[in-house]
Motif scaffolding. Structure first.
Motif, PDB file in Angstrom:
ATOM      1  N   VAL A   1     -10.394   3.648  15.937  1.00  0.00           N
ATOM      2  CA  VAL A   1     -11.378   4.724  15.794  1.00  0.00           C
ATOM      3  C   VAL A   1     -10.784   5.988  15.198  1.00  0.00           C
ATOM      4  CG1 VAL A   1     -12.666   3.828  17.766  1.00  0.00           C
ATOM      5  CG2 VAL A   1     -11.029   5.660  18.126  1.00  0.00           C
ATOM      6  N   ASP A   2      -9.484   6.230  15.400  1.00  0.00           N
ATOM      7  CA  ASP A   2      -8.897   7.503  14.997  1.00  0.00           C
ATOM      8  C   ASP A   2      -8.194   7.366  13.656  1.00  0.00           C
ATOM      9  OD1 ASP A   2      -8.408  10.304  15.898  1.00  0.00           O
ATOM     10  OD2 ASP A   2      -6.328   9.693  15.599  1.00  0.00           O
ATOM     11  N   GLY A   3      -8.276   8.413  12.848  1.00  0.00           N
ATOM     12  CA  GLY A   3      -7.631   8.421  11.551  1.00  0.00           C
ATOM     13  C   GLY A   3      -8.165   9.554  10.709  1.00  0.00           C
ATOM     14  N   SER A   4      -7.893   9.497   9.400  1.00  0.00           N
ATOM     15  CA  SER A   4      -8.389  10.559   8.526  1.00  0.00           C
ATOM     16  C   SER A   4      -9.913  10.611   8.521  1.00  0.00           C
ATOM     17  CB  SER A   4      -7.880  10.339   7.100  1.00  0.00           C
ATOM     18  OG  SER A   4      -8.269   9.059   6.620  1.00  0.00           O
ATOM     19  N   LYS A   5     -10.553   9.455   8.781  1.00  0.00           N
ATOM     20  CA  LYS A   5     -11.996   9.414   8.953  1.00  0.00           C
ATOM     21  C   LYS A   5     -12.288   8.829  10.325  1.00  0.00           C
ATOM     22  CE  LYS A   5     -16.342   7.495   7.320  1.00  0.00           C
ATOM     23  NZ  LYS A   5     -17.017   6.545   6.409  1.00  0.00           N
ATOM     24  N   PRO A   6     -12.489   9.677  11.345  1.00  0.00           N
ATOM     25  CA  PRO A   6     -12.777   9.147  12.686  1.00  0.00           C
ATOM     26  C   PRO A   6     -14.073   8.351  12.693  1.00  0.00           C
ATOM     27  CG  PRO A   6     -12.178  11.477  12.782  1.00  0.00           C
ATOM     28  CD  PRO A   6     -12.402  11.147  11.338  1.00  0.00           C
ATOM     29  N   ILE A   7     -14.067   7.268  13.461  1.00  0.00           N
ATOM     30  CA  ILE A   7     -15.241   6.400  13.590  1.00  0.00           C
ATOM     31  C   ILE A   7     -15.578   6.296  15.067  1.00  0.00           C
ATOM     32  CG2 ILE A   7     -16.143   4.069  13.202  1.00  0.00           C
ATOM     33  CD1 ILE A   7     -14.171   3.773  10.912  1.00  0.00           C
ATOM     34  N   PRO A   8     -16.833   6.475  15.442  1.00  0.00           N
ATOM     35  CA  PRO A   8     -17.205   6.334  16.859  1.00  0.00           C
ATOM     36  C   PRO A   8     -16.801   4.967  17.410  1.00  0.00           C
ATOM     37  CG  PRO A   8     -18.998   7.331  15.622  1.00  0.00           C
ATOM     38  CD  PRO A   8     -17.976   6.897  14.619  1.00  0.00           C
ATOM     39  N   VAL A   9     -16.539   4.940  18.710  1.00  0.00           N
ATOM     40  CA  VAL A   9     -16.003   3.720  19.325  1.00  0.00           C
ATOM     41  C   VAL A   9     -16.920   2.529  19.097  1.00  0.00           C
ATOM     42  CG1 VAL A   9     -15.381   2.632  21.514  1.00  0.00           C
ATOM     43  CG2 VAL A   9     -14.706   5.004  21.056  1.00  0.00           C
ATOM     44  N   LEU A  10     -18.192   2.683  19.388  1.00  0.00           N
ATOM     45  CA  LEU A  10     -19.105   1.549  19.245  1.00  0.00           C
ATOM     46  C   LEU A  10     -19.211   1.103  17.795  1.00  0.00           C
ATOM     47  CD1 LEU A  10     -21.991   2.468  21.743  1.00  0.00           C
ATOM     48  CD2 LEU A  10     -20.109   0.840  22.040  1.00  0.00           C
ATOM     49  N   ASP A  11     -19.225   2.066  16.869  1.00  0.00           N
ATOM     50  CA  ASP A  11     -19.276   1.703  15.448  1.00  0.00           C
ATOM     51  C   ASP A  11     -18.006   0.969  15.025  1.00  0.00           C
ATOM     52  OD1 ASP A  11     -21.719   2.919  15.326  1.00  0.00           O
ATOM     53  OD2 ASP A  11     -21.023   4.737  14.315  1.00  0.00           O
ATOM     54  N   ALA A  12     -16.861   1.404  15.549  1.00  0.00           N
ATOM     55  CA  ALA A  12     -15.604   0.739  15.202  1.00  0.00           C
ATOM     56  C   ALA A  12     -15.573  -0.686  15.737  1.00  0.00           C
ATOM     57  CB  ALA A  12     -14.423   1.535  15.749  1.00  0.00           C
ATOM     58  N   LEU A  13     -16.056  -0.875  16.960  1.00  0.00           N
ATOM     59  CA  LEU A  13     -16.076  -2.213  17.541  1.00  0.00           C
ATOM     60  C   LEU A  13     -17.041  -3.123  16.787  1.00  0.00           C
ATOM     61  CD1 LEU A  13     -15.943  -1.351  21.354  1.00  0.00           C
ATOM     62  CD2 LEU A  13     -14.076  -2.101  19.864  1.00  0.00           C
ATOM     63  N   ARG A  14     -18.176  -2.553  16.378  1.00  0.00           N
ATOM     64  CA  ARG A  14     -19.115  -3.349  15.573  1.00  0.00           C
ATOM     65  C   ARG A  14     -18.504  -3.695  14.223  1.00  0.00           C
ATOM     66  NH1 ARG A  14     -24.576  -3.217  16.115  1.00  0.00           N
ATOM     67  NH2 ARG A  14     -24.866  -2.525  13.952  1.00  0.00           N
ATOM     68  N   ALA A  15     -17.831  -2.729  13.615  1.00  0.00           N
ATOM     69  CA  ALA A  15     -17.204  -2.977  12.312  1.00  0.00           C
ATOM     70  C   ALA A  15     -16.110  -4.036  12.431  1.00  0.00           C
ATOM     71  CB  ALA A  15     -16.633  -1.682  11.753  1.00  0.00           C
ATOM     72  N   ALA A  16     -15.424  -4.085  13.573  1.00  0.00           N
ATOM     73  CA  ALA A  16     -14.342  -5.049  13.755  1.00  0.00           C
ATOM     74  C   ALA A  16     -14.838  -6.484  13.717  1.00  0.00           C
ATOM     75  CB  ALA A  16     -13.628  -4.786  15.078  1.00  0.00           C
ATOM     76  N   ILE A  17     -16.118  -6.702  14.063  1.00  0.00           N
ATOM     77  CA  ILE A  17     -16.679  -8.055  14.017  1.00  0.00           C
ATOM     78  C   ILE A  17     -17.633  -8.236  12.837  1.00  0.00           C
ATOM     79  CG2 ILE A  17     -16.393  -8.423  16.488  1.00  0.00           C
ATOM     80  CD1 ILE A  17     -19.335  -7.759  16.879  1.00  0.00           C
ATOM     81  N   GLY A  18     -17.543  -7.309  11.882  1.00  0.00           N
ATOM     82  CA  GLY A  18     -18.298  -7.477  10.645  1.00  0.00           C
ATOM     83  C   GLY A  18     -19.692  -6.909  10.647  1.00  0.00           C
ATOM     84  N   LEU A  19     -20.028  -6.101  11.636  1.00  0.00           N
ATOM     85  CA  LEU A  19     -21.353  -5.484  11.689  1.00  0.00           C
ATOM     86  C   LEU A  19     -21.263  -4.020  11.281  1.00  0.00           C
ATOM     87  CD1 LEU A  19     -22.571  -6.991  15.094  1.00  0.00           C
ATOM     88  CD2 LEU A  19     -22.982  -7.872  12.779  1.00  0.00           C
ATOM     89  N   GLY A  20     -22.387  -3.378  11.095  1.00  0.00           N
ATOM     90  CA  GLY A  20     -22.389  -1.971  10.729  1.00  0.00           C
ATOM     91  C   GLY A  20     -22.298  -1.768   9.224  1.00  0.00           C
ATOM     92  N   ASP A  21     -22.099  -0.501   8.825  1.00  0.00           N
ATOM     93  CA  ASP A  21     -22.084  -0.185   7.392  1.00  0.00           C
ATOM     94  C   ASP A  21     -20.794  -0.680   6.748  1.00  0.00           C
ATOM     95  OD1 ASP A  21     -20.132   2.368   6.925  1.00  0.00           O
ATOM     96  OD2 ASP A  21     -21.068   2.447   8.913  1.00  0.00           O
TER      97      ASP A  21
ATOM     98  N   GLU B   1      -9.855  -3.811   7.028  1.00  0.00           N
ATOM     99  CA  GLU B   1      -8.815  -3.924   6.005  1.00  0.00           C
ATOM    100  C   GLU B   1      -7.646  -2.961   6.213  1.00  0.00           C
ATOM    101  OE1 GLU B   1      -8.869  -6.282   3.748  1.00  0.00           O
ATOM    102  OE2 GLU B   1     -10.813  -6.976   4.482  1.00  0.00           O
ATOM    103  N   LEU B   2      -7.901  -1.817   6.840  1.00  0.00           N
ATOM    104  CA  LEU B   2      -6.853  -0.805   6.960  1.00  0.00           C
ATOM    105  C   LEU B   2      -6.298  -0.669   8.374  1.00  0.00           C
ATOM    106  CD1 LEU B   2      -8.417   2.000   4.716  1.00  0.00           C
ATOM    107  CD2 LEU B   2      -6.848   0.172   4.049  1.00  0.00           C
ATOM    108  N   ARG B   3      -7.176  -0.608   9.357  1.00  0.00           N
ATOM    109  CA  ARG B   3      -6.719  -0.289  10.711  1.00  0.00           C
ATOM    110  C   ARG B   3      -6.457  -1.522  11.575  1.00  0.00           C
ATOM    111  NH1 ARG B   3     -10.774   4.885  11.941  1.00  0.00           N
ATOM    112  NH2 ARG B   3     -10.015   6.166  10.182  1.00  0.00           N
ATOM    113  N   MET B   4      -7.323  -2.519  11.499  1.00  0.00           N
ATOM    114  CA  MET B   4      -7.136  -3.675  12.367  1.00  0.00           C
ATOM    115  C   MET B   4      -5.828  -4.424  12.095  1.00  0.00           C
ATOM    116  SD  MET B   4      -9.641  -6.906  13.175  1.00  0.00           S
ATOM    117  CE  MET B   4     -10.955  -5.824  13.728  1.00  0.00           C
TER     118      MET B   4
END
Length: 333
Positions: A32-52, A61-64
Motif C-alpha cells: 500500500v505504501d510508496g510514491s503513490k499510496p494505495i488504500p489497503v482494500l484497493d491494494a488487496l483487490r489489485a493483488a488478485i487482479g481486481l480494481g483499476d 508488477e512493482l510491489r508484490m
C-alpha cells in the motif's frame, strides 16, 4: 509445571502466530505504501487482479514481487543460518562468515563485469555459492569432520572471496560499476516475476529436505561420539547439511545480493523464542528471517526522503552491534 516453565511454553506457542501476523502486516504495508499510496482494500483487490488497471499494475508488477522476494529470501537465509549453526555447534557460524555468501557475491560481480545479462545473475550467484561449499568440502575431506576445521576453512574461503571480489570491482568497466555496487549492497529494487520464481522454486525444493535433516542434525549437535553411537553417519550428515544450508543461502543471495546479519541473527532470535533446535525452532527461524528482510526493506525505503537505502545496508547496520554483543557474550562464557 512451574510458572516460569509455563510462561516459556506459552511464548513458544505464541511466537509463530505473532511472527506470522507481523509478516502479513509488513507485506500489506509494502503493497500500500510508496510514491503513490494505495488504500489497503484497493491494494488487496489489485493483488488478485481486481480494481483499476493502474493500481493493479503498481501492486502486481512493482510491489508484490519485491515483498514476496524479501519474505522468501529472508526465510531461506534464516533456515540456512539455523542449519549451519546447528551443524557447527557455534553461535557465530553463518553463510556470511563461512564464505558461502562471499562465493555467490564473487560470481555475480564477475558476471556483471563480463557483461552478462541481468537474468544470468541468479545463476551465477548460485554457482558461486556451490563452488564455495565444494572448496570447503575438498579442504576438509581428509579430516574427521571437525566442526572447528570447517569453521576455520570457511573463514579462509570468505577472506579469499572478499579479496577477489574487491579485485574484480577495481578492474570492472566503469559503465558496469554502478550495477555491481547496487547488487553488492543487497538491494531489492526492481524485483520481478523471474526473481520470485527462482527463490520460490529454491524454497519449495530445499526447505522440505532441510526439515527432513533436523532429526539427524539434533543428534550430531550432541557430539560426534554420541552421534556415531546412535548410528548417525556424521561425515555424510555434515556434508549434506552444509550443502543444503549453502544452497538456501545461495538462492537468497541470488535474488537479493548479500544481506548481512539475517542468517546470523534469525537463528539466535528463534532459539530465544522457541528453545533448542527442533522443527518448531527451525520454522520460527524461517519466520524471523522473513520478518527481518521485510522490515529492513520497508525501513530502507522510507528512512530518507530523497533516497532508498538498500535492505542490505539496514541489515548490516543492525548486524554490526549485534555481532559485537554476541562476541562479548560468547567470550564471557
Amino acid at each position: 509445571m512451574s510458572a516460569p516453565a509455563a510462561a516459556r511454553r506459552r511464548a513458544r506457542v505464541a511466537a509463530p502466530a505473532v511472527l506470522a501476523v507481523a509478516i502479513a502486516a509488513l507485506v500489506v504495508f509494502g503493497l500500500v505504501d510508496g510514491s503513490k499510496p494505495i488504500p489497503v482494500l484497493d491494494a488487496l483487490r489489485a493483488a488478485i487482479g481486481l480494481g483499476d488497471s493502474g493500481s493493479a499494475f503498481i501492486v502486481q508488477e512493482l510491489r508484490m514481487p519485491r515483498v514476496v522476494v524479501a519474505a522468501l529470501a529472508g526465510a531461506c537465509l534464516g533456515g540456512a543460518g539455523a542449519l549451519m549453526q546447528g551443524l557447527m555447534r557455534n553461535p557465530l557460524a553463518s553463510p556470511d562468515i563461512l564464505g558461502v555468501t562471499g562465493g555467490a557475491a564473487l560470481a555475480a560481480v564477475a558476471a556483471i563485469g563480463a557483461g552478462l545479462p541481468p537474468a544470468s545473475l541468479p545463476l551465477a550467484a548460485g554457482v558461486g555459492a556451490a563452488a564455495a561449499v565444494t572448496v570447503i568440502q575438498l579442504l576438509t575431506r581428509h579430516t574427521s569432520g571437525s566442526s572447528t576445521r570447517l569453521v576455520l576453512v570457511g573463514i579462509g574461503v570468505h577472506a579469499i572471496a572478499g579479496a577477489a571480489t574487491t579485485l574484480v570491482v577495481a578492474r570492472i568497466d566503469p559503465r558496469r560499476l554502478g550495477a555491481a555496487e547496487v547488487w553488492l549492497s543487497g538491494s531489492l529494487h526492481a524485483r520481478d516475476s523471474l526473481h520470485v520464481a527462482i527463490v520460490a522454486l529454491g524454497a519449495i525444493l530445499l526447505l522440505p529436505v532441510a526439515f527432513g535433516m533436523l532429526r539427524a542434525l539434533a543428534v550430531v549437535e550432541l557430539g560426534d561420539d554420541i552421534a556415531i553411537g546412535a548410528g548417525v553417519p556424521v561425515r555424510r550428515t555434515r556434508a549434506a547439511v552444509l550443502l543444503v544450508s549453502a544452497l538456501l543461502a545461495g538462492v537468497a543471495v541470488a535474488v537479493t545480493g548479500p544481506l548481512g546479519f539475517v542468517a546470523l541473527g534469525a537463528p539466535h532470535i528463534a532459539r530465544r523464542l522457541a528453545g533448542p533446535m527442533s522443527a518448531a525452532t527451525f520454522s520460527v527461524s524461517l519466520l524471523v528471517g522473513a520478518a527481518l528482510v521485510l522490515g529492513a526493506d520497508a525501513l530502507g525505503q522510507r528512512l530518507l526522503e530523497d533516497a532508498d537505502l538498500p535492505a542490505g545496508v539496514i541489515t548490516a547496520a543492525l548486524g554490526a552491534p549485534y555481532l559485537l554483543w554476541l562476541l562479548h557474550r560468547t567470550g564471557r562464557r
